[in-house]
Design a protein around this motif. Structure first.
Motif, short mmCIF file in Angstrom:
data_model
loop_
_atom_site.label_atom_id
_atom_site.label_comp_id
_atom_site.label_asym_id
_atom_site.label_seq_id
_atom_site.Cartn_x
_atom_site.Cartn_y
_atom_site.Cartn_z
N LEU A 18 0.77 -1.20 -0.01
CA LEU A 18 -0.14 -0.12 -0.06
C LEU A 18 0.84 1.19 0.12
O LEU A 18 0.66 2.16 -0.62
CB LEU A 18 -0.95 0.00 1.07
N ILE A 166 -4.95 -1.20 8.23
CA ILE A 166 -5.26 -2.27 6.95
C ILE A 166 -5.24 -3.76 7.63
O ILE A 166 -4.27 -4.08 8.57
CB ILE A 166 -3.98 -2.14 6.12
N ASN A 198 -7.71 -5.53 2.93
CA ASN A 198 -7.06 -5.75 1.81
C ASN A 198 -7.27 -7.31 1.40
O ASN A 198 -7.52 -8.07 2.09
CB ASN A 198 -5.58 -5.50 2.14
N MET A 226 -9.59 -3.40 -0.89
CA MET A 226 -8.76 -3.64 -1.97
C MET A 226 -8.81 -5.16 -2.38
O MET A 226 -8.68 -6.04 -1.51
CB MET A 226 -7.20 -3.55 -1.62
#
Length: 282
Positions: A18, A166, A198, A226
């Motif tokens: 990221l 994250i 993610n 993501m």
């Protein structure tokens, strides 16, 4: 200082990926002079700068993504594991006189030479760049390490930047790991301004209820989800990733602009970039 910090609920959650993509995106699309930073990294895979100094491969790649020459101030401390209880310390690119073993590293080095080097690096970045994108390590919720750590919330406080958390959906338990991490942060919880899920596989619409639940339960904005980037690989440093990338070479990825652009585009398409820019500029 201006910037944000990316922390993870676990190792291999996608922090390096990221930060690399954000460095590329902000420098490419917004002409922002950003600098990557990770105070302390642990890996036996390293990068030699033009001055023949040693630093983390991840921060070297992030520097390339930001259009910069890799420099030691981007990663002042590199730990190279020698065996289970000892690591070689690379401080400002050079081998330190003592190893990181027993209580020496946490109780002596981090509180003296370590934090001094970190503060000097952050001061240099603040004076020479518009913003910093900081990467944490492991998890900020390791309460047994909090008193001496200089890589997660201690660094967020030193730089006075907001934190984005994250979580890795692919491994399972992402909702629990986000909630559990936030619960263990104490006063630092207020510094967390966003959450990113993610490595999601499949129909992203099926995850929308999880996003809504997370925002309602935690009160923290979900910046985006993501997808699993199966066709975009970076050289791995983390032992959890090395097996998957064992046939790759760091040099290939340091020069592969298509891969860096692909990461930046993936981030642009799936995250609230205006929200992130607002945090950086606030």
């Amino acid at each position: 200082m201006k910037g944000i910090m990316i922390q993870g609920t676990s190792s291999d959650s996608g922090k390096s990926f990221l930060v690399t993509g954000l460095c590329k995106l902000f420098s490419r699309d917004f002409n922002l002079k950003v600098c990557p930073f990770k105070s302390q990294n642990m890996s036996n895979i390293s990068y030699k700068t033009r001055d023949n100094l040693e630093m983390s491969l991840a921060q070297a790649l992030q520097a390339r993504a930001a259009g910069l020459e890799p420099e030691i101030f981007m990663n002042p401390i590199l730990l190279k594991p020698q065996h289970e209880k000892s690591s070689e310390i690379i401080l400002n690119g050079k081998k330190f006189e003592r190893r990181a073993e027993k209580n020496f590293y946490f109780e002596n080095f981090t509180q003296n030479e370590g934090i001094k080097a970190v503060r000097e690096a952050l001061s240099f970045i603040e004076k020479n760049f518009e913003a910093v994108i900081i990467e944490g390590a492991g998890s900020p919720a390791e309460i047994n390490l909090n008193a001496h750590e200089i890589v997660n919330m201690r660094i967020a406080r030193e730089a006075d930047v907001p934190v984005i958390l994250i979580a890795d959906v692919d491994r399972g338990g992402a909702l629990a790991s986000v909630v559990g991490t936030l619960e263990l942060l104490g006063q630092d919880r207020e510094r967390v301004k966003g959450i990113i899920f993610n490595k999601f596989r499949g129909d992203i619409n099926l995850f929308q209820s999880a996003v809504e639940w997370t925002e309602n339960y935690t009160g923290v904005k979900v910046v985006g989800v993501m997808p699993f980037a199966k066709n975009i690989l970076l050289e791995a440093e983390d032992s959890l990733s090395l097996a998957a990338n064992k046939n790759l070479t760091g040099e290939n990825f340091l020069t592969d602009e298509k891969a860096l652009d692909a990461i930046a585009n993936l981030i642009k398409d799936n995250l609230d970039i205006n929200f992130l820019l607002g945090l950086i500029r606030s």
